[in-house]
Design an enzyme around this catalytic site. Structure first.
Site, PDB file in Angstrom:
ATOM      1  N   ASN A  13      -1.216  -1.888  -8.789  1.00  0.00           N
ATOM      2  CA  ASN A  13      -1.183  -0.501  -8.334  1.00  0.00           C
ATOM      3  C   ASN A  13       0.071   0.154  -8.901  1.00  0.00           C
ATOM      4  O   ASN A  13       1.183  -0.095  -8.437  1.00  0.00           O
ATOM      5  CB  ASN A  13      -1.167  -0.466  -6.802  1.00  0.00           C
ATOM      6  CG  ASN A  13      -1.019   0.953  -6.263  1.00  0.00           C
ATOM      7  OD1 ASN A  13      -1.216   1.935  -6.989  1.00  0.00           O
ATOM      8  ND2 ASN A  13      -0.660   1.069  -4.991  1.00  0.00           N
ATOM      9  N   LYS A  15       0.938   3.211  -8.745  1.00  0.00           N
ATOM     10  CA  LYS A  15       1.405   4.350  -7.939  1.00  0.00           C
ATOM     11  C   LYS A  15       1.684   5.542  -8.872  1.00  0.00           C
ATOM     12  O   LYS A  15       0.971   5.725  -9.856  1.00  0.00           O
ATOM     13  CB  LYS A  15       2.609   3.942  -7.095  1.00  0.00           C
ATOM     14  CG  LYS A  15       2.312   2.704  -6.231  1.00  0.00           C
ATOM     15  CD  LYS A  15       3.365   2.431  -5.209  1.00  0.00           C
ATOM     16  CE  LYS A  15       2.973   1.207  -4.390  1.00  0.00           C
ATOM     17  NZ  LYS A  15       3.910   0.942  -3.284  1.00  0.00           N
ATOM     18  N   HIS A 105      -4.315   3.157   1.599  1.00  0.00           N
ATOM     19  CA  HIS A 105      -2.975   2.620   1.360  1.00  0.00           C
ATOM     20  C   HIS A 105      -2.001   3.218   2.376  1.00  0.00           C
ATOM     21  O   HIS A 105      -2.139   4.371   2.793  1.00  0.00           O
ATOM     22  CB  HIS A 105      -2.522   2.947  -0.068  1.00  0.00           C
ATOM     23  CG  HIS A 105      -1.312   2.179  -0.500  1.00  0.00           C
ATOM     24  ND1 HIS A 105      -0.039   2.531  -0.123  1.00  0.00           N
ATOM     25  CD2 HIS A 105      -1.182   1.058  -1.272  1.00  0.00           C
ATOM     26  CE1 HIS A 105       0.822   1.679  -0.648  1.00  0.00           C
ATOM     27  NE2 HIS A 105       0.158   0.767  -1.344  1.00  0.00           N
ATOM     28  N   GLU A 107       0.843   4.397   2.123  1.00  0.00           N
ATOM     29  CA  GLU A 107       1.489   5.641   1.692  1.00  0.00           C
ATOM     30  C   GLU A 107       0.572   6.832   1.904  1.00  0.00           C
ATOM     31  O   GLU A 107       1.031   7.928   2.240  1.00  0.00           O
ATOM     32  CB  GLU A 107       1.925   5.509   0.230  1.00  0.00           C
ATOM     33  CG  GLU A 107       3.057   4.510   0.056  1.00  0.00           C
ATOM     34  CD  GLU A 107       3.192   3.944  -1.338  1.00  0.00           C
ATOM     35  OE1 GLU A 107       4.059   3.079  -1.534  1.00  0.00           O
ATOM     36  OE2 GLU A 107       2.415   4.356  -2.241  1.00  0.00           O
ATOM     37  N   GLU A 175      -1.558  -5.432   3.469  1.00  0.00           N
ATOM     38  CA  GLU A 175      -0.230  -5.041   3.015  1.00  0.00           C
ATOM     39  C   GLU A 175       0.633  -4.695   4.222  1.00  0.00           C
ATOM     40  O   GLU A 175       0.593  -3.568   4.721  1.00  0.00           O
ATOM     41  CB  GLU A 175      -0.304  -3.843   2.069  1.00  0.00           C
ATOM     42  CG  GLU A 175      -0.991  -4.135   0.754  1.00  0.00           C
ATOM     43  CD  GLU A 175      -0.605  -3.129  -0.323  1.00  0.00           C
ATOM     44  OE1 GLU A 175      -0.135  -3.559  -1.374  1.00  0.00           O
ATOM     45  OE2 GLU A 175      -0.744  -1.926  -0.081  1.00  0.00           O
ATOM     46  N   GLY A 181       7.792  -2.949  -0.948  1.00  0.00           N
ATOM     47  CA  GLY A 181       8.988  -2.441  -1.603  1.00  0.00           C
ATOM     48  C   GLY A 181      10.292  -2.903  -0.993  1.00  0.00           C
ATOM     49  O   GLY A 181      11.365  -2.485  -1.423  1.00  0.00           O
ATOM     50  N   SER A 221       5.779  -6.872  -1.802  1.00  0.00           N
ATOM     51  CA  SER A 221       6.859  -7.621  -2.464  1.00  0.00           C
ATOM     52  C   SER A 221       6.354  -8.905  -3.119  1.00  0.00           C
ATOM     53  O   SER A 221       6.994  -9.960  -3.067  1.00  0.00           O
ATOM     54  CB  SER A 221       7.995  -7.918  -1.470  1.00  0.00           C
ATOM     55  OG  SER A 221       8.579  -6.717  -0.996  1.00  0.00           O
ATOM     56  N   GLY A 242       2.502  -4.012  -6.490  1.00  0.00           N
ATOM     57  CA  GLY A 242       3.049  -2.681  -6.711  1.00  0.00           C
ATOM     58  C   GLY A 242       4.034  -2.667  -7.856  1.00  0.00           C
ATOM     59  O   GLY A 242       3.673  -2.745  -9.030  1.00  0.00           O
ATOM     60  N   GLY A 243       5.321  -2.596  -7.524  1.00  0.00           N
ATOM     61  CA  GLY A 243       6.364  -2.437  -8.537  1.00  0.00           C
ATOM     62  C   GLY A 243       6.344  -3.486  -9.628  1.00  0.00           C
ATOM     63  O   GLY A 243       6.592  -3.182 -10.800  1.00  0.00           O
TER      64      GLY A 243
END
Length: 263
Positions: A13, A15, A105, A107, A175, A181, A221, A242-243
């Site tokens: 993802n 984002k 999600h 967010e 999640e 994060g 994470s 994610g990141g």
């Protein structure tokens, strides 16, 4: 519950990161990195979820170079068409070759006030247009303290599945909001506890066959150093990353968890 072989899914993802040129470069580099490492895409499914503005460029590259990546979107409208400025219909995504769409999600739930009812409407809209919804559920630190690990995610999933046929092809992503994060992932045991509870929800709301075949992912994470420990758990079928999915070498290492761990 019947034992069903579920192909692991590692989904990235992105984002709100990477323009369409950066997206093309990232997919090319990821493809080359996996190919050079001798990764066999048949053992692990890989999917990328770029921003809306990148989807056409990524789809063109995937098709032209015959890259075995799934393509996903990060959201979908509950509506098919009409006066809904800024929204994107599932029909439009399907025409672009999108196969997956992230729904619910944390967010979106937090920043866009998406309720369980909205999430359910989007799930049904995705299915209507042949898209596989990746239904995100998870608890905040406050939820965890007050209700325990699985109560809130299980309730969110039950609401998301209202009116969904047992034959539907879905993916569920657990999640924990407190882990996203933060650099502090859930433990494998925590992930297994909640993923098992989510599979039980699927069995109750849909049926046992649906529960056996549905992939349940962990997200929060996730990195190359911890993915293998999650993948050893019987009810964890992959990861929503994610990141780390923006860093090609790291994402490739996550995808290749089988090679360096022997799960």
């Amino acid at each position: 519950m019947a034992v069903t072989k579920r192909t692991p899914l590692i989904a990235g993802n992105w984002k709100m990161n990477l323009d369409h040129l950066q997206a093309v470069a990232t997919v090319q580099k990821l493809h080359w990195t996996l190919k050079d490492a001798g990764h066999e895409n048949g053992s692990v499914e890989v999917a990328v979820f770029p921003p809306f503005t990148d989807i056409r460029s990524v789809q063109t590259l995937i098709d032209a170079d015959k890259i075995a990546f799934g393509l996903g979107a990060q959201d979908v409208s509950a509506h098919d068409s009409g006066a809904y400025t800024g929204e994107v219909s599932g029909a439009f995504l399907a025409k672009l070759g999108v196969g997956y769409v992230i729904i619910g999600h944390s967010e979106r739930r937090e920043y866009h006030a998406e309720s369980d009812e909205i999430v359910n409407a989007k799930v049904r809209a995705a299915l209507k247009h042949g898209l596989v919804p990746v239904i995100c559920v998870g608890e905040t630190a406050e939820d965890l303290e007050k209700h325990g690990a699985s109560a809130v995610p299980a309730g969110q999933l039950e609401a998301a599945l209202a009116g969904v046929p047992a034959s539907a092809d879905i993916v569920v992503a657990y999640e924990p909001v407190w882990a996203i994060g933060s650099g502090q992932a859930a433990t494998p045991a925590q992930a297994q506890e909640v993923c098992q509870a989510l599979r039980q929800v699927i069995a109750r709301v849909l049926d046992e066959d649906a529960a056996a075949r549905t992939r349940v992912l962990y997200g929060g994470s996730v990195k190359s150093g911890n993915i293998a420990s999650f993948m050893r758990e019987p009810d964890v079928d992959g990861a929503l990353v994610g990141g780390a999915s923006l860093v090609v070498d790291e994402f490739a290492a996550i995808i290749r968890f089988e090679k360096h761990v022997g799960v």
